[in-house]
Enzyme design. Structure first.
Site, mmCIF file in Angstrom:
data_model
loop_
_atom_site.group_PDB
_atom_site.id
_atom_site.type_symbol
_atom_site.label_atom_id
_atom_site.label_comp_id
_atom_site.label_asym_id
_atom_site.label_seq_id
_atom_site.Cartn_x
_atom_site.Cartn_y
_atom_site.Cartn_z
ATOM 1 N NE ARG A 1 -24.533 24.484 -8.804
ATOM 2 C CZ ARG A 1 -25.209 23.278 -8.204
ATOM 3 N NH1 ARG A 1 -25.212 22.265 -9.083
ATOM 4 N NH2 ARG A 1 -26.110 23.495 -7.219
ATOM 5 C CG ASP B 1 -34.210 17.747 -10.745
ATOM 6 O OD1 ASP B 1 -35.207 17.127 -9.946
ATOM 7 O OD2 ASP B 1 -33.078 17.066 -10.391
ATOM 8 N NE ARG C 1 -23.242 17.162 -9.219
ATOM 9 C CZ ARG C 1 -23.378 16.517 -7.953
ATOM 10 N NH1 ARG C 1 -23.153 16.794 -6.810
ATOM 11 N NH2 ARG C 1 -23.781 15.370 -8.017
ATOM 12 C CE1 TYR D 1 -35.528 12.804 -4.398
ATOM 13 C CE2 TYR D 1 -36.465 11.267 -6.031
ATOM 14 C CZ TYR D 1 -35.255 11.752 -5.245
ATOM 15 O OH TYR D 1 -34.139 11.471 -5.573
ATOM 16 N NE ARG E 1 -27.932 12.043 -11.680
ATOM 17 C CZ ARG E 1 -27.722 11.561 -10.506
ATOM 18 N NH1 ARG E 1 -26.632 11.283 -9.972
ATOM 19 N NH2 ARG E 1 -28.919 11.282 -9.757
#
Length: 344
Positions: free
Chosen positions: A36, A73, A27, A149, A23
């Site tokens: 973003r 993703d 963020r 998921y 990652r």
């Protein structure tokens, strides 16, 4: 030009461990947050090749990591199987319709149009931008994790719906797993054809299974993906990352056929070095919270990992994804420590 990360994954021990972070495009970076805010939500960024390529490159530009990981993703594969994917603000991903019984799984049909084409275009754009010494990594979720998921329609704390289906209707679960395997092989092969040199299989929820279930729903499906990729892309390097596998890591390493093993922060690196195949490259396994702490605690954790893997090919990485509140200065501290620009 030599690529230290790729050489390590091929089994060549380096004097300085190459570094990339799970990652690493995301963020914690102010440049990511700015893009973003300008472009929109996560999925809009991930499926827009210029934006996704820029985000993939941002940590390379800032830190000079040895590997660039594709910005995407793991839930793109359910999209390719016909499920709708969206992200709820503050709550995470949602998938519909849920694949929670035999009939729903039978109804999963890939769309006629390749919905993953934007991902391959992102790969092509990144491959044209990367420094020659940087290894480009793609990825996919492993079948068990993706299935959890797809069955629940979202993330869950203990994956109980998927585990219940696996026990109660193993024929339906096997059907779902087989469909995920087929799409994943094609997906990763196309990533490789577009420009990635290595891929990582993320099994984020592997730790929720009993040993027998782990053999069936983690080891066997990942072995099938590795075998499929070997026949289609013989030069592709494959990293396995079964988070939470613990004592089952050695069996995973032996039986799946992966080229390298990623290990999470709960694993003692000394134990892993002893138990994993002696010639297998290992990746990991700094606790992301140690990176947030910084200072002497971070230095000590880094040194322990480097010492444990001093005699084998080792890629320095986290034990899971970097956290959003990670200070930039602590990433810089990590790189200085690993690369030897500060005394150990």
């Amino acid at each position: 030009m030599k690529k230290p990360l790729l050489a390590t994954l091929l089994g060549e021990k380096q004097s300085v461990a190459p570094v990339w972070l799970m990652r690493q495009a995301g963020r914690y970076l102010p440049e990511y947050r700015a893009l973003r805010a300008e472009k929109g939500g996560f999925l809009a960024l991930a499926m827009d090749p210029p934006s996704a390529a820029e985000i993939t490159i941002q940590p390379i530009r800032r830190f000079g990591f040895d590997g660039a990981i594709l910005f995407s993703d793991i839930l793109t594969v359910p999209m390719a199987l016909g499920q709708d994917l969206w992200f709820e603000t503050g709550e995470g991903p949602r998938l519909a319709p849920t694949a929670d019984d035999h009939a729903a799984i039978e109804a999963l049909v890939p769309p006629s149009e390749d919905v993953l084409a934007p991902v391959y275009e992102t790969v092509r754009q990144v491959a044209a931008m990367l420094p020659p010494e940087t290894t480009f990594l793609g990825f996919a979720g492993s079948p068990w994790t993706v299935a959890t998921y797809m069955i629940a329609g979202q993330g869950s704390k203990d994956q109980h719906k998927a585990r219940r289906l696996a026990y109660g209707d193993p024929v339906a679960m096997q059907l779902l797993i087989d469909r995920i395997i087929a799409v994943t092989i094609d997906y990763l092969a196309k990533q490789h054809e577009a420009g990635v040199a290595a891929v990582q299989l993320f099994d984020s929820w592997a730790g929720s299974l009993s040993p027998a279930q782990f053999e069936r729903w983690v080891i066997a499906p990942n072995a099938a993906i590795v075998a499929g990729l070997r026949s289609r892309c013989p030069n592709l390097i494959i990293i396995g990352f079964p988070k939470g596998a613990g004592g089952k890591l050695a069996a995973y390493a032996r039986e799946t056929g992966v080229d390298a093993m990623g290990i999470d922060e709960t694993v003692d690196p000394v134990w892993a070095n002893r138990e994993l195949p002696a010639d297998m490259p290992v990746q990991g396994n700094l606790d992301p919270l140690a990176l947030i702490a910084g200072g002497a605690a971070l230095d000590a954790a880094i040194d322990h990992i480097l010492d444990a893997f001093a005699d084998r090919p080792h890629v320095f990485n986290l034990g899971h994804g970097i956290l959003p509140d990670t200070p930039i200065a602590h990433v810089e501290q990590l790189l200085a420590r690993v690369r030897g620009s500060v005394a150990r």
